[in-house]
Design a protein around this motif. Structure first.
Motif, mmCIF file in Angstrom:
data_model
loop_
_atom_site.group_PDB
_atom_site.id
_atom_site.type_symbol
_atom_site.label_atom_id
_atom_site.label_comp_id
_atom_site.label_asym_id
_atom_site.label_seq_id
_atom_site.Cartn_x
_atom_site.Cartn_y
_atom_site.Cartn_z
ATOM 1 N N GLN A 1 57.902 26.383 30.630
ATOM 2 C CA GLN A 1 57.947 24.926 30.516
ATOM 3 C C GLN A 1 56.634 24.312 29.995
ATOM 4 O O GLN A 1 56.677 23.464 29.101
ATOM 5 C CB GLN A 1 58.318 24.316 31.863
ATOM 6 N N TYR B 1 56.417 21.896 26.613
ATOM 7 C CA TYR B 1 55.942 20.514 26.698
ATOM 8 C C TYR B 1 54.693 20.290 25.867
ATOM 9 O O TYR B 1 54.534 19.252 25.236
ATOM 10 C CB TYR B 1 55.706 20.113 28.149
ATOM 11 N N GLU B 2 53.777 21.246 25.873
ATOM 12 C CA GLU B 2 52.547 21.089 25.092
ATOM 13 C C GLU B 2 52.855 21.063 23.594
ATOM 14 O O GLU B 2 52.306 20.236 22.858
ATOM 15 C CB GLU B 2 51.559 22.212 25.411
ATOM 16 N N SER C 1 54.530 17.776 22.757
ATOM 17 C CA SER C 1 53.543 16.702 22.788
ATOM 18 C C SER C 1 52.708 16.687 21.515
ATOM 19 O O SER C 1 52.449 15.631 20.933
ATOM 20 C CB SER C 1 52.619 16.838 23.996
#
Length: 61
Positions: free
Chosen positions: A30, A34-35, A38
């Motif tokens: 996860q 997400y990184e 982003s």
């Protein structure tokens, strides 16, 4: 009240996006997903802002 034409397109794209994210979360940890998401969002926003800023500068000239 009639539905906007883009509403169906948005729902379809949202569904596809959710499926893509779920596939990535199944494959990668996860925090990694997400990184990366982003960073992609930051790049997209930076490019969009740069384009809008350049257009505003041209219109002022």
């Amino acid at each position: 009240m009639s539905s906007s034409p883009w509403t169906a397109n948005f729902a379809t794209e949202k569904s596809r996006c959710a499926a893509d994210v779920q596939h990535l979360l199944d494959k990668y940890p996860q925090p990694v997903v997400y990184e990366v998401m982003s960073e992609l969002l930051r790049r997209e926003m930076r490019e969009q802002f740069a384009g809008e800023y350049a257009a505003a500068q041209q219109s002022e000239d």
